[in-house]
Scaffold this motif. Sequence first.
Motif, PDB file in Angstrom:
ATOM      1  N   PHE A 133       0.008  13.854   1.898  1.00  0.00           N
ATOM      2  CA  PHE A 133      -1.418  13.512   1.895  1.00  0.00           C
ATOM      3  C   PHE A 133      -2.104  13.816   3.215  1.00  0.00           C
ATOM      4  O   PHE A 133      -3.109  14.529   3.250  1.00  0.00           O
TER       5      PHE A 133
ATOM      6  N   VAL B  84      -0.541   8.190  -3.258  1.00  0.00           N
ATOM      7  CA  VAL B  84      -1.971   8.183  -3.581  1.00  0.00           C
ATOM      8  C   VAL B  84      -2.277   7.529  -4.942  1.00  0.00           C
ATOM      9  O   VAL B  84      -3.047   6.569  -4.990  1.00  0.00           O
TER      10      VAL B  84
ATOM     11  N   THR C 267      -1.596   6.564   4.474  1.00  0.00           N
ATOM     12  CA  THR C 267      -2.186   6.935   3.186  1.00  0.00           C
ATOM     13  C   THR C 267      -2.781   5.749   2.431  1.00  0.00           C
ATOM     14  O   THR C 267      -3.942   5.791   2.011  1.00  0.00           O
TER      15      THR C 267
END
Lengths: 312, 280
Positions: free
Chosen positions: B214, A137, A249
């Motif tokens: 995530f 991220v 992601t």
Amino acid sequence: MGVSTGADRLIHVWGNRIGLSYVELKKRLFVYIFIIPVLGVYVFLRILPILKNFLYSFFSSSVVKPMDSFIGFSNYRELFTDSLFLIAMKNTTIFAVSVTVFSVLIAIILALLLSGKTKGGAFFETLYFIPVITPMVPVAVVWKWIYDPTYGLLNYVLSWVGLKPVAWLVMPNTAIWAIIVMSIWKIIGYNMVIFLVGIRDIPDTYIDAAMIDGAGQYQIFKSIIMPLLRPILIFVTVISTINAYNVFTQVFIMTSGPQGAPGNAVRTLVFDIYENAFRYFKTGYAASEAVVLFLIILLLTFVQLGVGAKKD
Amino acid sequence: MKANNTKRINGWIIFRYLILIIGAFVMILPFVWMLSTSLKPPDEVLSWPPQLLPKTITIGNYVTVFATAPFARFFLNSVLMASLSTFSILLTSSMAGYIFGKFSFPGRDFLFILFLATAMVPFETYMVPLYLSMVNVHWVNTFPGLVAPYLVMSYGIFFIRQNVKASLPDELLDAARIDGAGEFRIFRQVVLPMLKGPSGALAIFAFMQTWAAFIWPLIITSSRKLWTMELGLGMFQYRFTVDLGPINAGSMISIFPVLMVFLLMRRHIIKGIALTGMKG
């Protein structure tokens, strides 16, 4: 070893009945006390979901009922006419092939450059490995800003050679490539380290002998290093492809918000599964997409096992 | 002739280092940019041309990120989730790894292959049914639901089993048994201490893997109270479009623990990841 307590006596009697000694039976009980809880967790968290995925893919679903009614292969038939799914398949395949081919090529070159007695080799190895271990991220966020049309570092560097600013993540034809470049950057270090292990395993005597025979650098690479690296090359290629097929992601981060999101230009398979299951609650349909992903990965795993086994 | 050869070799070495240095620069630049942006005052963040290094250094962004968004909470959630996951992976892996490595019982090979096979199935292919199982047990948007998928790791079992087979002699276990030690005591006082090294390595991988998660936090949580560091960053990064400074400060905080562990133990980590095929 005195048979004193009631439990011990029970074990003794029971052991005699099924033909195991007291010690063996105690061991056996210990095995089951340890393995059953772990097995239970596995069944709940891994095995059942993997199996249920196939089951769900044959049902239509509603928000409250994942198995509303049995519809056979209808979900699968729908896949082939669903333009979003087809776009996702195409994008994911482009992504997986590009990331794999380029990251493997660059990693081999870097591993060759680092393989000799390079001073500071460990230092470079560490630096190249940092993107591998950092979470996706934050890294995707910073790359998003490197690609920014107005303030981005990339456009600034390109302006030195007179190039006009490009909205890398907004333009449909550059967005996927921008994410591919970033993903290559993230895994080069991983592939490189595995190649390095392989190259360092090649005995020096092989290369020395070839040099005495007058072989050049390229010849040594082609006829000694490459054939010996073959199993590792197959391993790295397959692992990279499998990981790339699961991409999510960085796509989610880099296409969200006003700087990205060019419609479906970077829609990938897992993104499509995510949207169908958790935005439209079509869990049965999403399950059929997941089965397709599963089959792709199964095929890749068999390729690795098959080609790898042929070597021995 | 000889001088010429040396020159050529020098040229090759220079070329080699040039490529390696350019490569290293590309690898590091995004992190330098992240650190630098996180230390810039707001008026410098969006300056043009971009400044690689801040003119004035401020920790204001680090204060802002905790003051304006619940990042302290996200950080705590990540620490809790990764710690619990690490603990559980260590426990289940040493239990099952020891059993698979040292005991024979009916169905052992089948079970071991079953565990190992699940390692080859990517999480993304079964996350939908897993989510529906969480619905059934009412774990959606709860901490147990958040951490559940990270409680076991097939590679961990495999890894501990290898180590048990390689470094735990049967004679030692039998000697303990003859001395009258029960199986649980042998596990606690003989096996676990011998597994300290591999357990340490496994703990690092487990922590890093869960820390970076995530997609699962994204689908299983709906209230911000449960968001992790990674999810918080992911959700805030596009609402905060102008607040680049705080976002980069948040990114630095999320990277910091992982980077520190890596730099301290880089030899073991690189070797471990390369040899076991663990994804890190």
